[in-house]
Design a protein around this motif. Structure first.
Motif, PDB file in Angstrom:
ATOM      1  N   TRP A 101      45.076  41.272  41.676  1.00  0.00           N
ATOM      2  CA  TRP A 101      43.688  41.875  41.512  1.00  0.00           C
ATOM      3  C   TRP A 101      42.713  40.895  41.695  1.00  0.00           C
ATOM      4  O   TRP A 101      41.505  41.148  41.442  1.00  0.00           O
ATOM      5  N   GLU A 102      42.990  39.749  42.596  1.00  0.00           N
ATOM      6  CA  GLU A 102      41.887  38.726  42.692  1.00  0.00           C
ATOM      7  C   GLU A 102      40.556  39.261  43.420  1.00  0.00           C
ATOM      8  O   GLU A 102      39.515  38.642  42.719  1.00  0.00           O
ATOM      9  N   PRO A 103      40.851  39.991  44.252  1.00  0.00           N
ATOM     10  CA  PRO A 103      39.490  40.388  44.794  1.00  0.00           C
ATOM     11  C   PRO A 103      38.495  41.249  44.102  1.00  0.00           C
ATOM     12  O   PRO A 103      37.314  40.866  43.777  1.00  0.00           O
ATOM     13  N   GLN A 104      39.280  42.197  43.202  1.00  0.00           N
ATOM     14  CA  GLN A 104      38.506  42.948  42.126  1.00  0.00           C
ATOM     15  C   GLN A 104      37.979  42.174  41.100  1.00  0.00           C
ATOM     16  O   GLN A 104      36.834  42.181  40.656  1.00  0.00           O
ATOM     17  N   LEU A 105      38.889  40.981  40.792  1.00  0.00           N
ATOM     18  CA  LEU A 105      38.406  40.173  39.538  1.00  0.00           C
ATOM     19  C   LEU A 105      37.409  39.148  40.097  1.00  0.00           C
ATOM     20  O   LEU A 105      36.491  38.984  39.063  1.00  0.00           O
ATOM     21  N   THR A 107      34.892  39.715  42.086  1.00  0.00           N
ATOM     22  CA  THR A 107      33.943  40.603  42.115  1.00  0.00           C
ATOM     23  C   THR A 107      33.185  40.860  40.714  1.00  0.00           C
ATOM     24  O   THR A 107      31.984  40.563  40.328  1.00  0.00           O
ATOM     25  N   SER A 108      34.140  41.040  39.878  1.00  0.00           N
ATOM     26  CA  SER A 108      33.766  41.388  38.317  1.00  0.00           C
ATOM     27  C   SER A 108      33.170  39.843  37.695  1.00  0.00           C
ATOM     28  O   SER A 108      32.136  39.961  37.217  1.00  0.00           O
ATOM     29  N   LEU A 109      33.899  38.899  38.310  1.00  0.00           N
ATOM     30  CA  LEU A 109      33.014  37.552  37.715  1.00  0.00           C
ATOM     31  C   LEU A 109      31.839  37.392  38.333  1.00  0.00           C
ATOM     32  O   LEU A 109      31.072  36.788  37.850  1.00  0.00           O
ATOM     33  N   ARG A 110      31.889  37.657  39.395  1.00  0.00           N
ATOM     34  CA  ARG A 110      30.361  37.446  40.335  1.00  0.00           C
ATOM     35  C   ARG A 110      29.207  38.331  39.452  1.00  0.00           C
ATOM     36  O   ARG A 110      28.354  37.986  39.211  1.00  0.00           O
ATOM     37  N   LEU A 111      29.820  39.656  39.062  1.00  0.00           N
ATOM     38  CA  LEU A 111      28.795  40.817  38.739  1.00  0.00           C
ATOM     39  C   LEU A 111      28.437  40.098  37.098  1.00  0.00           C
ATOM     40  O   LEU A 111      27.306  40.106  36.746  1.00  0.00           O
ATOM     41  N   GLN A 119      28.509  42.139  30.792  1.00  0.00           N
ATOM     42  CA  GLN A 119      29.690  41.393  30.642  1.00  0.00           C
ATOM     43  C   GLN A 119      30.699  41.798  29.696  1.00  0.00           C
ATOM     44  O   GLN A 119      31.759  41.821  30.326  1.00  0.00           O
ATOM     45  N   PRO A 120      30.394  42.121  28.341  1.00  0.00           N
ATOM     46  CA  PRO A 120      31.573  42.798  27.635  1.00  0.00           C
ATOM     47  C   PRO A 120      32.204  43.982  28.371  1.00  0.00           C
ATOM     48  O   PRO A 120      33.314  44.251  28.192  1.00  0.00           O
ATOM     49  N   HIS A 121      31.368  44.736  29.106  1.00  0.00           N
ATOM     50  CA  HIS A 121      32.205  46.168  29.639  1.00  0.00           C
ATOM     51  C   HIS A 121      33.097  45.493  30.798  1.00  0.00           C
ATOM     52  O   HIS A 121      34.098  46.323  30.947  1.00  0.00           O
ATOM     53  N   ILE A 160      40.878  34.422  36.400  1.00  0.00           N
ATOM     54  CA  ILE A 160      40.249  34.357  37.579  1.00  0.00           C
ATOM     55  C   ILE A 160      39.380  33.125  37.873  1.00  0.00           C
ATOM     56  O   ILE A 160      39.177  32.469  38.862  1.00  0.00           O
ATOM     57  N   GLU A 161      38.711  32.509  36.461  1.00  0.00           N
ATOM     58  CA  GLU A 161      37.807  31.594  36.834  1.00  0.00           C
ATOM     59  C   GLU A 161      38.612  30.375  37.044  1.00  0.00           C
ATOM     60  O   GLU A 161      38.034  29.507  38.051  1.00  0.00           O
TER      61      GLU A 161
END
Length: 199
Positions: A101-105, A107-111, A119-121, A160-161
Motif C-alpha cells: 500500500w506504499e503509494p496510498q500510505l 499520500t496519507s502521510l503527506r495529508l 490525522q486520527p481519521h 511508512i514513515e
C-alpha cells in the motif's frame, strides 16, 4: 441539517459509484499520480459533477482512498506462544502491507502533515494494536514490562514513515528497508527483555 448526497435515494447505485471513484483513485495513486477529484472521475467513467457530489475536494477523495485494513490481528490462526516468533510474524505481515500500500500510505502521510489535517481519521494507529497483540504473552511472563510503550517504540521504527526515510534518504532498496524494519523491531524487543531481566 442537510443530508449527505450518498444517503438520499438509490443507495446501492450510489454505493457503487462511490466505490468506483475510490478504486479509481487507488489505481491512480498506485501509478504514482496525485489524483484530483476530476482525475478519479475520468478514470472511473463518471462525470465531474457527479464525482464532486461524493467528494467535494481532493482531501476527501484521498482520505477515502486510504487503505482500510480492518484485521484485529496479523497473527495466523494458531500463533506461537514465543513473543519473539509472534513479533517476527506480525512484522513480516506489517512490512508487506506497507510495501503493498506504499503509494496510498505516502499520500496519507503527506495529508496528515498538512495544517488542520484530520490525522486520527487518516492514521488510526492500527499497527500499535497489531504489535501489542504479538507481545501479549509478555503480560504474563514479564508483568513489570510496559507492553504498550514497547509497542509504540517498535511502531516508531517501522511503517511508512520509516520506509520513506530508509528508501528516500538512506538509499536502501525496498527489501533492504523491510529487513531493517523487522530487525529494528526485534532489537527493541530484545533490549526491553534484557533490561527487564537485568535492571
Amino acid at each position: 441539517m442537510s443530508v449527505p448526497y450518498e444517503q438520499t435515494g438509490r443507495h446501492r447505485q450510489k454505493a457503487r459509484t462511490r466505490a468506483a471513484l475510490v478504486e479509481a483513485a487507488r489505481r491512480l495513486l498506485a501509478d504514482g499520480a496525485d489524483p484530483a477529484v476530476e482525475d478519479a472521475a475520468a478514470a472511473a467513467g463518471i462525470s465531474r459533477t457527479t464525482a464532486y457530489r461524493y467528494f467535494p475536494n481532493q482531501y476527501a477523495l484521498l482520505a477515502a482512498a486510504h487503505p482500510q485494513i480492518e484485521q484485529a490481528s496479523l497473527l495466523p490462526a494458531d500463533p506461537p506462544a514465543d513473543p519473539v516468533a509472534r513479533l517476527d510474524l506480525v512484522m513480516a505481515a506489517f512490512t508487506q502491507l506497507t510495501l503493498d500500500w506504499e503509494p496510498q500510505l505516502r499520500t496519507s502521510l503527506r495529508l496528515s502533515l498538512q495544517p488542520g489535517a484530520a490525522q486520527p481519521h487518516l492514521r488510526g494507529g492500527r499497527a500499535i494494536g497489531w504489535i501489542e497483540d504479538a507481545l501479549v504473552p509478555l503480560r504474563d511472563t514479564h508483568p513489570g514490562l510496559d507492553v504498550h510503550r514497547l509497542a509504540v517504540a517498535i511502531r516508531s521504527a517501522t511503517g511508512i514513515e520509516s520506509l520513506v526515510w530508509l528508501t528516500d534518504i538512506a538509499g536502501l532498496t525496498h527489501r533492504q528497508a523491510a529487513d531493517t524494519m523487522r530487525r529494528s523491531a526485534r532489537a527493541l524487543l530484545s533490549a526491553a527483555l534484557d533490561e527487564h531481566t537485568h535492571p
